[in-house]
Design a protein around this motif. Sequence first.
Motif, PDB file in Angstrom:
ATOM      1  N   TYR A   1       6.817   2.107   6.380  1.00 18.71           N
ATOM      2  CA  TYR A   1       6.684   1.675   7.774  1.00 18.71           C
ATOM      3  C   TYR A   1       5.578   2.447   8.482  1.00 18.71           C
ATOM      4  N   ASN A   2       5.429   3.716   8.152  1.00 18.74           N
ATOM      5  CA  ASN A   2       4.459   4.568   8.835  1.00 18.74           C
ATOM      6  C   ASN A   2       3.022   4.352   8.381  1.00 18.74           C
ATOM      7  N   ILE A   3       2.816   3.878   7.161  1.00 15.17           N
ATOM      8  CA  ILE A   3       1.443   3.790   6.649  1.00 15.17           C
ATOM      9  C   ILE A   3       0.985   2.378   6.317  1.00 15.17           C
ATOM     10  N   ALA A   4       1.906   1.405   6.262  1.00  9.46           N
ATOM     11  CA  ALA A   4       1.504   0.065   5.818  1.00  9.46           C
ATOM     12  C   ALA A   4       2.484  -0.976   6.337  1.00  9.46           C
TER      13      ALA A   4
ATOM     14  N   ASP B   1       6.480  -4.877   3.857  1.00 10.00           N
ATOM     15  CA  ASP B   1       6.714  -5.405   2.508  1.00 10.00           C
ATOM     16  C   ASP B   1       5.714  -4.869   1.492  1.00 10.00           C
ATOM     17  N   SER B   2       5.005  -3.806   1.820  1.00 10.27           N
ATOM     18  CA  SER B   2       3.930  -3.314   0.953  1.00 10.27           C
ATOM     19  C   SER B   2       4.424  -2.809  -0.393  1.00 10.27           C
ATOM     20  N   HIS B   3       5.706  -2.465  -0.498  1.00  8.37           N
ATOM     21  CA  HIS B   3       6.224  -1.998  -1.777  1.00  8.37           C
ATOM     22  C   HIS B   3       6.712  -3.154  -2.650  1.00  8.37           C
ATOM     23  N   HIS B   4       6.582  -4.398  -2.163  1.00  9.20           N
ATOM     24  CA  HIS B   4       6.950  -5.578  -2.944  1.00  9.20           C
ATOM     25  C   HIS B   4       5.748  -6.091  -3.722  1.00  9.20           C
TER      26      HIS B   4
END
Length: 218
Positions: free
Chosen positions: A36-39, A42-45
């Motif tokens: 949440y703080n850097i991207a 859903d960036s880890h999907h």
Amino acid sequence: MGVSTLFENEDYLIVNKPFDMYINSEDENEKNSVTYNIAKHDSHHSSSTHPLHFVHRLDYATSGVLCIAKNKTSSAAAGKLFEKRDTKKYYLAVVRQHVQYEICDIDFPVAADPLTAGSSHKMVAMTSPPGSPETSLLQPRLAQTRLLLLETGYYGKDPVSVVLLKPVTGRRHQLRVHCSAIGHTILGDYTYSNKEDSAPHRMSKIENLEHNHGARNV
């Protein structure tokens, strides 16, 4: 408490993860995460338009250096370094009681605690002899941690030791489990102190990464 960037290029993002923060979450409303703080949430999907690949992980309560790959190629390259143990992880921790030896290797296998399988997925160190019914039933994985004593002192009136921990293997909660198994629970580790250690407000463990082939120490 935000996530600070230590290094970034086209392949990797190196950040300092604060204590008591998730790495990522399936809950889109969870704001207390590195993602949440850097991207984008859903960036880890893998289905994300801008996916991030977490090369390794840190416990919720642990602060320290986190390496994140920006593409599959760099993720695979970093993964091989971890697999071959060319990249080492070091943790600085404050543990309960005065450690009586300068250096030691902790070789207890680690397994999932069946009593918490449906909740917190707590781990347990197998201190019973190999081949015992307990060991066979839980199917533990080999785990090794090297401990180096740096100094001793006191937290209030309680004796504590500052130690450098090097996980030779990388099992879930390995350092916390191993320290608890030898009678030196990490200061503030509520989970592995049988819910007795509630002070200080955070668990006193931070991570540092180092690469064997000339990469800078972050």
